[in-house]
Design an enzyme around this catalytic site. Structure first.
Site, PDB file in Angstrom:
ATOM      1  CG  HIS A 179      -4.700 -53.940 -12.187  1.00  0.00           C
ATOM      2  ND1 HIS A 179      -4.989 -52.681 -11.737  1.00  0.00           N
ATOM      3  CD2 HIS A 179      -5.385 -54.787 -11.371  1.00  0.00           C
ATOM      4  CE1 HIS A 179      -5.829 -52.763 -10.712  1.00  0.00           C
ATOM      5  NE2 HIS A 179      -6.077 -54.040 -10.453  1.00  0.00           N
ATOM      6  CG  HIS A 237      -8.549 -52.786 -14.173  1.00  0.00           C
ATOM      7  ND1 HIS A 237      -9.645 -53.534 -14.492  1.00  0.00           N
ATOM      8  CD2 HIS A 237      -8.190 -53.187 -12.942  1.00  0.00           C
ATOM      9  CE1 HIS A 237      -9.944 -54.346 -13.483  1.00  0.00           C
ATOM     10  NE2 HIS A 237      -9.069 -54.142 -12.536  1.00  0.00           N
TER      11      HIS A 237
HETATM   12  N1  GLY Z   1     -10.987 -54.135  -8.025  1.00  0.00           N
HETATM   13  C1  GLY Z   1     -10.678 -54.704  -9.268  1.00  0.00           C
HETATM   14  C2  GLY Z   1      -9.360 -55.320  -9.287  1.00  0.00           C
HETATM   15  O1  GLY Z   1      -8.825 -55.641  -8.244  1.00  0.00           O
HETATM   16  O2  GLY Z   1      -8.733 -55.467 -10.302  1.00  0.00           O
HETATM   17 MN    MN Z   2      -6.928 -54.732  -8.654  1.00  0.00          MN
END
Ligand code: GLY
Ligand code: MN
Ligand code: MN
Length: 447
Positions: free
Chosen positions: A356, A363
């Site tokens: 992402h 995110h």
């Molecule tokens: N730490 C959340 C993820 O890796 O998307």
């Molecule tokens: Mn992540």
């Protein structure tokens, strides 16, 4: 406190770039974050609204940014908490409107007390009203209440905006491409977080509790200026790693298990998001080694392919190919390669997305599609994304041989797309089997 890692000129320039995308005779209203109650009269640590922060660098709650765009002029106005000696004795210094104007480069700044009367005049006779619709219902309601104040003046010849634009996608697109100053921060927060992962490896042994390892991470983040974790740290021993967002972090670590840590610091608002998985006793068992190397091969293959012009779906295909081939070789997937790829069979064990966007949010914002959602987003220099393949085989999965059960592995790095290809920002968190075992064995030897 003023942002010290990004010059004020960059924030002024961001407001200008944002405003230039608005139609003429428009006004945009962007709200800061608010304090959130944790319980009774205590609050969570304040976290600024990241898009507001992106446009201002201003880190106090309750403020409101108003940007007007006319044919000839762009005007930025900040409304912020007033100076208040008593409140400042209890809760800390406030910047105040005078300092905000000069130090943050706004054209005008006022105390929040003046918001309602001023905003009415600003909205009046504008054609277009822009705000981040749907993010915070109370803020939407405030905007519509101000609009009503203007509408009732129609008999006095004052007109209210008739066009409404959600300005979130405009800011999101800007945030997706990182500037040099932002990248300097992201390199730094990766370096701090990578060191924290190494420190966690060094502190890990059977009998220690997950929260004790979490404490090592948080200490290493904070002592280097990344005072907050960017998200709740995942410190998951053994089968806990098969809970993707495990944050209880209260179990004892056991000899023979793996430990999965997904943790990153936040520095000047920017997140790192790093995962490492390693053996609690410092030495991978044969099945752990086989699965770990497979996830690592998939991760390295996906990272290797990152360059401008490619996209996340293409990386996903690469990753699926590596994982599927490896899982067949280990006897975990059974069948013919092409059919298993077609069936996306590896998704039984790789149960989340490959990565992402990363930035001010873990995110991060920015569309994953383009061309009216018909096409995967093409990578451009300045984008930062995570690459985080994993394999998860719960302890009660009786469809596989016992040796694989209870193993959960994820490996996650933060990658910048560059003109030439990519830069891995996650440089110093041990990742190869040899490196991890060396780090952990050297600690055992020194005890
Ligand atoms: N730490 C959340 C993820 O890796 O998307
Ligand atoms: Mn992540
Ligand atoms: Mn993560």
């Amino acid at each position: 406190m003023k942002h010290t890692l990004i010059p004020v000129e960059e924030f002024i320039s961001r407001r200008k770039v944002f405003a230039e995308q608005l139609p003429d005779n428009a006004v945009a209203i962007i709200f800061a974050g608010q304090e959130v109650t944790r319980s009774n009269d205590t609050e969570y640590l304040f976290c600024q609204n990241k898009s507001f922060y992106y446009l201002t660098g201003f880190n106090e709650p309750d403020a409101v940014l108003v940007i007007e765009k006319n044919t000839t002029r762009i005007i930025s106005t900040l409304f912020c908490l007033p100076k208040d000696p008593l409140a400042e004795v209890w809760h800390g210094k406030r910047i105040g409107s005078d300092n905000a104007k000069t130090e943050y480069g706004f054209d005008y700044a006022y105390s929040l007390d003046e918001l309602t009367p001023e905003i009415e005049g600003i909205i009046a006779n504008k054609q277009t009203l822009c705000f981040c619709q749907g993010q915070h219902l109370d803020n939407d309601a405030r905007v519509f209440s101000w609009l009503e104040l203007v509408k009732v003046k129609s008999r006095q010849g004052i007109s209210a905006p008739v066009n409404f634009i959600n300005c979130a996608p405009l800011i999101d697109e800007m945030r997706l491409i990182k500037s040099d100053a932002e990248l300097q921060i992201m390199r730094k927060v990766n370096a701090i977080s990578g060191r924290a992962h190494q420190r966690a490896m060094e502190a890990t042994q059977a009998g220690v509790f997950e929260y004790q390892i979490e404490a090592e991470l948080l200490h290493e983040f904070a002592r280097n200026g990344a005072r907050f974790a960017a998200y709740n740290s995942i410190v998951a021993g053994g089968n806990n790693a098969n809970i993707l967002h495990y944050t209880n972090n209260c179990d004892e670590l056991h000899d023979g298990d793996l430990l999965l840590i997904d943790a990153g610091g936040e520095l000047a608002g920017y997140a790192a998001d790093i995962t490492r998985t390693f053996p609690i006793n410092g030495k991978f068992s044969a099945p752990q080694k086989a699965l770990y190397q497979l996830v690592l091969d998939a991760q390295l293959a996906a990272i290797e392919a990152i360059k401008p012009g490619t996209n996340l779906a293409a990386l996903n295909d690469i990753c699926h190919n590596v994982l599927t081939e490896g899982l067949i070789a280990l006897g975990i997937l059974k069948g013919e390669f092409t059919q298993l790829i077609e069936d996306k069979a590896c998704k039984q064990y790789f149960i989340h997305g490959l990565g992402h966007w990363l930035g001010l949010d873990v995110h991060d914002v920015g569309d994953y599609q383009m061309e009216n959602k018909r096409q995967n987003r093409t990578f451009q220099p300045g984008m930062v994304l995570t690459i985080e393949p994993g394999l998860y085989i719960p302890a009660d999965d009786h469809s596989v041989e016992p040796q694989w059960r209870g193993i959960g592995i994820r490996i996650e790095d933060n990658i910048l797309v560059t003109d030439q290809g990519h830069e891995n920002l996650t440089k110093n968190a041990p990742k190869s089997i040899a490196e991890i075992e060396r780090v952990m064995q050297s600690v055992v030897a020194s005890k």
